[in-house]
Motif scaffolding. Structure first.
Motif, PDB file in Angstrom:
ATOM      1  N   LEU A 173      74.037  52.041 117.376  1.00  0.00           N
ATOM      2  CA  LEU A 173      75.121  52.078 116.391  1.00  0.00           C
ATOM      3  C   LEU A 173      74.626  52.554 115.034  1.00  0.00           C
ATOM      4  CD1 LEU A 173      77.010  48.755 117.190  1.00  0.00           C
ATOM      5  CD2 LEU A 173      77.793  51.073 117.621  1.00  0.00           C
TER       6      LEU A 173
ATOM      7  N   THR B  91      74.632  51.957 122.555  1.00  0.00           N
ATOM      8  CA  THR B  91      74.171  50.579 122.643  1.00  0.00           C
ATOM      9  C   THR B  91      74.223  49.985 121.237  1.00  0.00           C
ATOM     10  OG1 THR B  91      71.902  51.122 122.145  1.00  0.00           O
ATOM     11  CG2 THR B  91      72.561  51.248 124.445  1.00  0.00           C
ATOM     12  N   THR B  92      74.070  48.693 121.131  1.00  0.00           N
ATOM     13  CA  THR B  92      74.150  48.096 119.801  1.00  0.00           C
ATOM     14  C   THR B  92      73.094  48.687 118.872  1.00  0.00           C
ATOM     15  OG1 THR B  92      73.194  46.234 120.969  1.00  0.00           O
ATOM     16  CG2 THR B  92      75.320  45.893 119.964  1.00  0.00           C
ATOM     17  N   GLU B  93      71.909  48.962 119.406  1.00  0.00           N
ATOM     18  CA  GLU B  93      70.871  49.559 118.559  1.00  0.00           C
ATOM     19  C   GLU B  93      71.280  50.953 118.095  1.00  0.00           C
ATOM     20  OE1 GLU B  93      68.211  48.645 117.073  1.00  0.00           O
ATOM     21  OE2 GLU B  93      68.455  46.594 117.806  1.00  0.00           O
TER      22      GLU B  93
END
Lengths: 468, 446
Positions: B386, B382-384
């Motif tokens: 990354l 997820t973007t988090e």
């Protein structure tokens, strides 16, 4: 001959560190003067400086090597590109209630100022991409002069861990004894060097397959839609291959290059692939095993790219295309695998010819493309010269259209330039001048507009006297 | 067979501590053979899913397993059916073993249905009861075809996991088989099983001059991995040396050289009253013993077997082989000779070759139907995530082709606390919704 005016940029890659010196002519075209590569052992991980001292040592080495090619001129400062783990865009919007007033240049400047004051917790804003304006929830590309009760400016902030910037600025400077002229967000610089205006307009994603990270930079309608650094790189394929047997890194790298395949191919009879083991013995790997390892990891990277594009609403968009860059993009069948997954047109990156005067061959080498892109973003003379002899002529934005600075040049995070030309930092300044429908020109002009503003601000007098 | 008379006979049958269980057709034939030949102080049981085959045998104790699964009609060459049958009859098998048995031989021919599938289950039940469990299995002749061989090797692996000691007899190594008619070759295979089981049973049951008893065998065989048994005969001048050489050559098992790398060794020499073991022959024994590189004492004995006449017979039992043993022995190997290292490497290479051959055959027969593309667990961040160092480090360390869903979930659960706290800090509202939706990420498996 001794060069007296040039820009120096350092690209900190996970496997290689590239230093490049170039100079720009009057129309902003870049000529590459010198370049050097230094192998990075472990001091940079996933694009982030991990060991400051070792990295600094290597940067110093690069600078010395470059100086040897500059006919005696010393390098005073360098631009450093960042593009490592944690770098990504976040949304930030600023709203203003106007009470049926008219949007003026001042309104936009105020909004911009407010945006700049915003600092997210635990994150550092490295760059701000130009906003999209909504007047009473209606998208408006050129809001000045229009009236509304409420205006929203939606920004894309390029953020990263504070260490991302600090490690190449304050923490680095004492070791390298060279000034850092600016920190440049590499993926954005690369996108500007590679993506054409129409690609940015119609929707495109530049994917840079690096050794340590894979960056995804997406544009649509001429605007930055999102930029993400996926912390998985092609070096992992090499590492995975090493797990197949007692294989050295070098040998695994060779197998990746010669036998790696991003697509799973069913083989009736797996071939033996000869390999030299680390202990000197000869052995053989099964081609199907190698295929399995390489395909699994590259698919993982592809799926992560897909997730980013999906979030940004870029998949299933007929007009969108992918542009692939970086050394990792040379993996066999990677392009085919991407076409298969995204159902999009995929092309290999090549630098825009209109930006490069000399050294296109070098610039198109995946290893050096990012460094070239950084050079283009650089604005200050990096040479040690009390009074530089200027080779730059009166600037004209390249495609010769509008002088517009719609996309602010903040891609260059100028640390000490601030005092010289604070106005460059204002992205709205250009916006007000822009004419609707001329966006494509504005994009490329964006950077150079800023650059030339700066140059004219700084070198105005000299130009008058000498250059002409 | 039940008498109505009061049964005062406390020792109705002499209490036997050794039980030989023949599972399936091959095992059953071998046990029937042994029963006819007669080994003292050993009880015999047949287990089969095929009632007809059971009825044919003279062995009195028979156990029809899996009546509900197979209805007494056999397992149709499907090991899974054999396995199910044995599991169904677990209680009966336990009852059958629960009669003072201290040592059980589970003999079976690998490659069919009942033996391959049920024998490991029988062995497991026996071993779980604390009985010294020795598996004796044959693997097929090459002419019987690869599918059968592959099936057999899988059975061998299952057996190895469920016994104290496993003897693998490769029929292919039977001598002179080339000229043999197939039925005779099959009988020869059964005979091999008979010899192996009988030889070990003999060591325990025969009262020798210099004795090797159950405790010695137990020490040699308990949790000892793969075992080898070998018999040799000799007659006339240098008969013991002949016998030893024959035993080494004619091991009826793979990896002859490995005998000297065994961890534990026991051997017994038999001779008749007519022609007893002589002092002069002791030198041969010493030479032979000195070749073993084991830390353990080599246990040996000798005794009378008057059926031998002027011949002499040696039975060699060596144990302690197996893949795990090779791995733990690595250090020892370094201290020892090149031969050992080579043997270990050869064994590993043989394993690999075996696997490759299996794959190859799978590919040849099923290549068009099965896509051999292995499963992989792909992690989509997820973007988090990354910037989640723990998760990323995990993804880096564990190649996608080796990952399991469980690994990924564990790491993600561990990281969730941190993620959710840092999420609060991002005040951008649109972002937050998006993140929450994405939290936990996706795992795609193919």
């Amino acid at each position: 001959m001794a060069y007296t005016d040039f820009i120096v940029a350092i690209d900190l890659g996970t496997s290689h560190m590239v230093g490049m010196v170039g100079t720009k002519n009057s129309s902003g075209e870049l000529s590459i003067i010198a370049y050097e590569v230094e192998k990075v052992e472990t001091c940079i991980r996933r694009g982030c400086v991990y060991n400051i001292k070792d990295t600094a040592y290597k940067i110093v080495g690069l600078v010395r090597k470059l100086e040897n090619k500059l006919g005696g001129t010393r390098i005073a400062k360098i631009y450093v590109g960042v593009g490592g783990q944690s770098l990504r865009t976040i949304d930030h919007s600023v709203s203003k209630l106007l009470g049926n007033g008219v949007v003026t240049e001042n309104t936009l400047q105020d909004i911009d100022k407010e945006c700049r004051q915003y600092t997210p917790d635990l994150l550092n804003v490295l760059d701000i991409a130009s906003p999209v304006y909504y007047l009473d929830n209606q998208l408006e590309s050129n809001p000045i002069g229009l009236s509304c009760s409420r205006i929203d400016a939606r920004y894309k902030l390029i953020v990263g861990r504070p260490a991302l910037r600090d490690s190449v600025t304050k923490n680095m400077v004492e070791h390298i004894k060279t000034e850092v002229a600016g920190v440049i967000v590499s993926p954005l610089a690369l996108a500007d060097l590679i993506l054409t205006d129409s690609e940015k307009e119609n929707g495109s994603a530049l994917i840079d397959f690096g050794a340590g990270v894979t960056s995804v930079t997406m544009y649509k309608a001429g605007k930055l839609v999102g930029m993400y650094v996926i912390p998985l790189g092609s070096h992992l394929i090499t590492k995975d291959l090493m797990t197949l047997d007692n294989i050295s890194e070098k040998e695994a790298e060779r197998i990746k290059r010669t036998e790696g395949n991003a697509i799973w191919e069913k083989e009736k009879e797996p071939r033996p692939i000869p390999v030299d083991l680390a202990d000197g013995r000869h052995a053989s790997l099964k081609s199907s095993d190698v295929n399995n390892v390489v395909e699994a990891r590259s698919r993982e990277i592809i799926e992560n790219i897909y997730a980013r594009l999906e979030e940004a609403g870029m998949v299933n968009d007929a007009g969108c295309k992918l542009v692939i860059a970086g050394n990792g993009s040379t993996l066999k069948n990677l392009r085919e695998a991407l076409i298969e997954r995204f159902k999009m047109d995929v092309r290999y990156a090549s630098v825009r010819k209109d930006f490069i005067k000399d050294g296109e061959m070098i610039a198109n080498n995946p290893e050096y493309t990012t460094a070239t892109a950084l050079l283009l973003k650089g604005t200050e003379n990096c040479a040690v010269i009390p009074e530089p002899v200027v080779t730059i002529k009166e600037p004209k934005p390249i495609p010769a259209e509008s002088p517009v600075v719609e996309q602010e040049p903040v891609a260059v995070e100028n640390i000490e330039v601030k005092k010289t030309e604070p106005e460059v930092k204002n992205p709205i300044r250009g916006g007000e001048k822009s004419k609707g429908g001329n966006k494509t020109g504005e994009r490329s002009g964006g950077f150079f507009g800023g650059f030339f503003d700066k140059v004219s601000g700084k070198l105005g007098e000299i130009l008058d006297e000498e250059a002409d | 067979m039940e008498d109505k008379i009061y049964d005062f006979d406390m020792a109705k049958a002499p209490q036997t501590i050794i039980k030989v269980i023949g599972v399936g057709g091959g095992g059953g034939n071998a046990v029937s053979n042994m029963y006819r030949e007669g080994i003292r102080d050993v009880s015999f049981v047949l287990c089969n899913t095929d009632n007809q085959a059971l009825q044919k045998s003279d062995v009195p104790d028979k156990l029809l397993i899996g009546q509900n699964t197979t209805h007494g009609l056999g397992s149709g060459n499907v090991p899974e059916v054999g396995e199910r049958a044995a599991i169904e009859s677990e209680d009966d098998i336990r009852k059958m073993l629960n009669d003072g048995t201290r040592m059980a031989f589970v003999t079976a021919g690998m490659g069919g249905g009942t033996g391959t599938g049920a024998a490991p289950v029988v062995a497991k039940i026996s071993k779980d009861m604390g009985i010294l469990t020795v598996g004796i299995v044959t693997i097929p002749f090459v002419f019987e075809g690869r599918p059968k061989i592959v099936k057999a090797l899988r059975g061998v692996r299952n057996m190895a996991q469920n016994v104290d000691s496993l003897l693998v007899i490769n029929n292919e190594r039977l001598r002179n088989f080339a000229d043999m008619p197939i039925p005779q070759a099959n009988r020869k295979a059964d005979e091999t099983l008979t010899i192996a089981a009988k030889s070990i049973a003999e060591i325990v049951t025969t009262n020798l001059e210099q004795n090797v008893d159950f405790a010695d065998v137990d020490t040699t065989m308990r949790n000892s991995g793969v075992a080898l048994i070998s018999i040799g005969f000799g007659e006339g001048e240098g008969r013991l040396r002949q016998a030893i050489n024959e035993a080494l050559e004619n091991t009826l098992v793979n990896d002859v050289n490995n005998i000297f790398n065994a961890q534990r060794v026991a051997f017994v020499i038999y001779y008749s009253h007519e022609d007893e073991l002589r002092i002069s022959e002791m030198d041969d024994i010493h030479d032979f013993m000195s070749q073993f590189k084991t830390e353990y004492e080599v246990k040996w004995g000798h005794g009378y077997d008057d059926s031998l006449g002027h011949k002499i017979k040696i039975t060699i039992l060596v144990t302690g082989f197996g893949l795990e043993d090779i791995l733990t022995k690595t250090e020892q190997l370094e201290l020892n000779t090149d031969e050992e290292i080579r043997a270990a490497a050869e064994k590993a290479a043989a394993e690999k070759k075996k696997r490759d051959e299996e794959d190859e055959w799978m590919q040849r027969y099923y290549g068009d139907y099965i896509d051999a593309h292995p499963k992989t667990e792909i992690v989509v961040l997820t973007t988090e995530e990354l910037d989640d160092d723990n998760l990323i480090a995990f993804i880096e360390e564990k190649p996608a082709y080796k990952r399991t869903v469980k690994d990924v979930q564990q790491i993600r659960n561990a990281g969730n606390l941190i993620i959710s706290s840092s999420q609060k800090n991002i005040s951008s509202s649109t972002m937050k919704n998006q993140e929450q939706k994405q939290k936990g990420g996706t795992i795609i498996s193919f």
